[in-house]
Design an enzyme around this catalytic site. Structure first.
Site, PDB file in Angstrom:
ATOM      1  N   ALA A 136      43.183  50.363  12.240  1.00 43.33           N
ATOM      2  CA  ALA A 136      44.335  49.575  12.729  1.00 43.33           C
ATOM      3  C   ALA A 136      44.945  50.086  14.032  1.00 43.33           C
ATOM      4  O   ALA A 136      45.906  49.486  14.531  1.00 43.33           O
ATOM      5  CB  ALA A 136      45.430  49.431  11.670  1.00 43.33           C
ATOM      6  N   ALA A 137      44.403  51.155  14.610  1.00 47.51           N
ATOM      7  CA  ALA A 137      44.994  51.677  15.859  1.00 47.51           C
ATOM      8  C   ALA A 137      44.957  50.598  16.953  1.00 47.51           C
ATOM      9  O   ALA A 137      45.912  50.447  17.725  1.00 47.51           O
ATOM     10  CB  ALA A 137      44.255  52.930  16.314  1.00 47.51           C
ATOM     11  N   GLY A 138      43.865  49.851  16.992  1.00 49.96           N
ATOM     12  CA  GLY A 138      43.740  48.791  18.004  1.00 49.96           C
ATOM     13  C   GLY A 138      44.739  47.667  17.756  1.00 49.96           C
ATOM     14  O   GLY A 138      45.313  47.108  18.704  1.00 49.96           O
ATOM     15  N   ASP A 139      44.959  47.334  16.479  1.00 56.24           N
ATOM     16  CA  ASP A 139      45.924  46.265  16.134  1.00 56.24           C
ATOM     17  C   ASP A 139      47.327  46.696  16.567  1.00 56.24           C
ATOM     18  O   ASP A 139      48.103  45.910  17.113  1.00 56.24           O
ATOM     19  CB  ASP A 139      45.963  46.013  14.617  1.00 56.24           C
ATOM     20  CG  ASP A 139      44.571  45.841  14.014  1.00 56.24           C
ATOM     21  OD1 ASP A 139      43.643  45.526  14.763  1.00 56.24           O
ATOM     22  OD2 ASP A 139      44.427  46.035  12.790  1.00 56.24           O
TER      23      ASP A 139
HETATM   24  O1  RIB Z   1      41.783  46.600  12.272  1.00 55.68           O
HETATM   25  C1  RIB Z   1      41.855  47.104  10.973  1.00 55.68           C
HETATM   26  C2  RIB Z   1      41.833  45.982   9.988  1.00 55.68           C
HETATM   27  O2  RIB Z   1      40.596  45.300  10.073  1.00 55.68           O
HETATM   28  C3  RIB Z   1      41.923  46.423   8.551  1.00 55.68           C
HETATM   29  O3  RIB Z   1      43.253  46.519   8.081  1.00 55.68           O
HETATM   30  C4  RIB Z   1      41.083  45.401   7.802  1.00 55.68           C
HETATM   31  O4  RIB Z   1      41.787  44.608   6.909  1.00 55.68           O
HETATM   32  C5  RIB Z   1      40.398  44.585   8.894  1.00 55.68           C
HETATM   33  O5  RIB Z   1      41.016  43.364   9.076  1.00 55.68           O
END
Ligand code: RIB
Length: 312
Positions: free
Chosen positions: A251-254
């Site tokens: 999730a670092a990119g998110d």
């Molecule tokens: O970017 C990380 C996410 O990718 C995770 O939380 C997983 O659910 C996928 O969607």
């Protein structure tokens, strides 16, 4: 005043296993791994990031009519997210991501999309009645839903922010019409352009190619430990990342792209926003999981102070 961000994207429950070494094909290993269920999904991770940083956040997504769906909705509500457009899908289960995290924090993810596959025009159209200041998307829901939301954003003159993951054959950047910031990581950049951004020259070539596909104000390439490459259609800048001991990069990119968007909406300064995003992402990789690693605004500010005093 707070910016209102509409996130049209995905919601998953993550099944996370941490292990020292992943098995080879055909191999069974019995090992001291740990496992946990942690809320995730690229869209939800971003929506929670916006909420924790202080944006007025509206989330448009689908979950199943099941336990995971109920749990996720409750969590989003607790975070202060507007969940009126998180639809309970009667036919499909809540999305589930199987994630393996190795000792160095690197992850491997397989997503069962479930209800995410059914996000449709009805809820997207309704979500736009909240008069968002910005629309934010990834590609973890059907591209047709992304195209529809991009079209609404364009027609209503609302800036569109796109975190370009994950890239599949269905993704067609040309159809997004106009993007304020496009932010792919290294592999997404290669999948979209055929160019792996491993040198300044290749970063620049890839950005030029992306800008030839669709009108984009800024491209911000996420380069992991190398930081970020920012291109404004004419000039480029490299914004250095922060050195931290990574325990989990999930999730670092998110978190990076949501933090980038949040800070950009505040001041309109893409370089300052990229520095802020680097801080938020660096802090997140020092923690386990997706949802569980998302920092608050106060935590990012405190981390920034620590990084500054380290430099001295
Ligand atoms: O970017 C990380 C996410 O990718 C995770 O939380 C997983 O659910 C996928 O969607």
């Amino acid at each position: 005043m707070k910016s209102r961000v509409l996130v049209v994207s995905s919601a998953n429950m993550d099944f996370v296993q941490r292990m020292a070494k992943i098995p080879e094909a055909g191999q069974t290993i019995v090992t001291d791994c740990t496992y946990s269920y942690i809320p995730g999904g690229k869209g939800a991770n971003s929506a929670v990031t916006f909420a924790r940083l202080g944006a007025d956040t509206v989330f448009c997504a689908r979950v199943g009519r099941d336990q995971n769906g109920t749990t996720l909705r409750r969590i989003y509500e607790k975070e202060g997210i507007d969940t009126r457009f998180v639809v309970e899908d009667p036919e499909s289960a809540t999305g589930l991501a199987s994630i393996i995290v190795e000792e160095d924090g690197a992850n491997r993810i397989v997503v069962y999309p479930g209800a995410n596959s059914n996000v449709d025009e009805n809820e997207i159209e309704e979500a736009f009645t909240t008069y968002p200041d910005a629309v934010y998307m990834q590609f973890e829901i059907p591209f047709e839903a992304v195209r529809i939301a991009a079209n609404y954003a364009y027609e209503k003159n609302i800036p569109l922010f796109v975190d370009a993951g994950p890239v599949s054959d269905a993704v067609s950047l040309e159809q997004l019409r106009r993007v304020e910031i496009l932010s792919p990581n290294e592999s997404e950049c290669e999948a979209l352009t055929g160019i792996y951004p491993d040198s300044i020259e290749n970063c620049l070539k890839a950005c030029i190619r992306l800008c030839s596909m669709v009108e984009i104000k800024y491209v911000v390439l996420k380069l992991g430990k190398r930081g970020a490459f920012v291109y404004d259609g004419k000039y480029y800048h490299i914004v250095q990342g922060y050195r931290v001991d990574a325990v989990d990069t999930t999730a670092a990119g998110d978190i990076f792209t949501a933090a980038l968007t949040y800070a950009y909406l505040k001041k309109g300064d893409v370089l300052e926003a990229t520095r802020f995003a680097n801080l938020a992402a660096a802090l997140s990789v020092t923690r386990e999981g997706a949802y569980s690693s998302i920092p608050t605004l106060a935590e990012v500010k405190e981390f920034s102070k620590q990084m500054k005093s380290k430099d001295r």
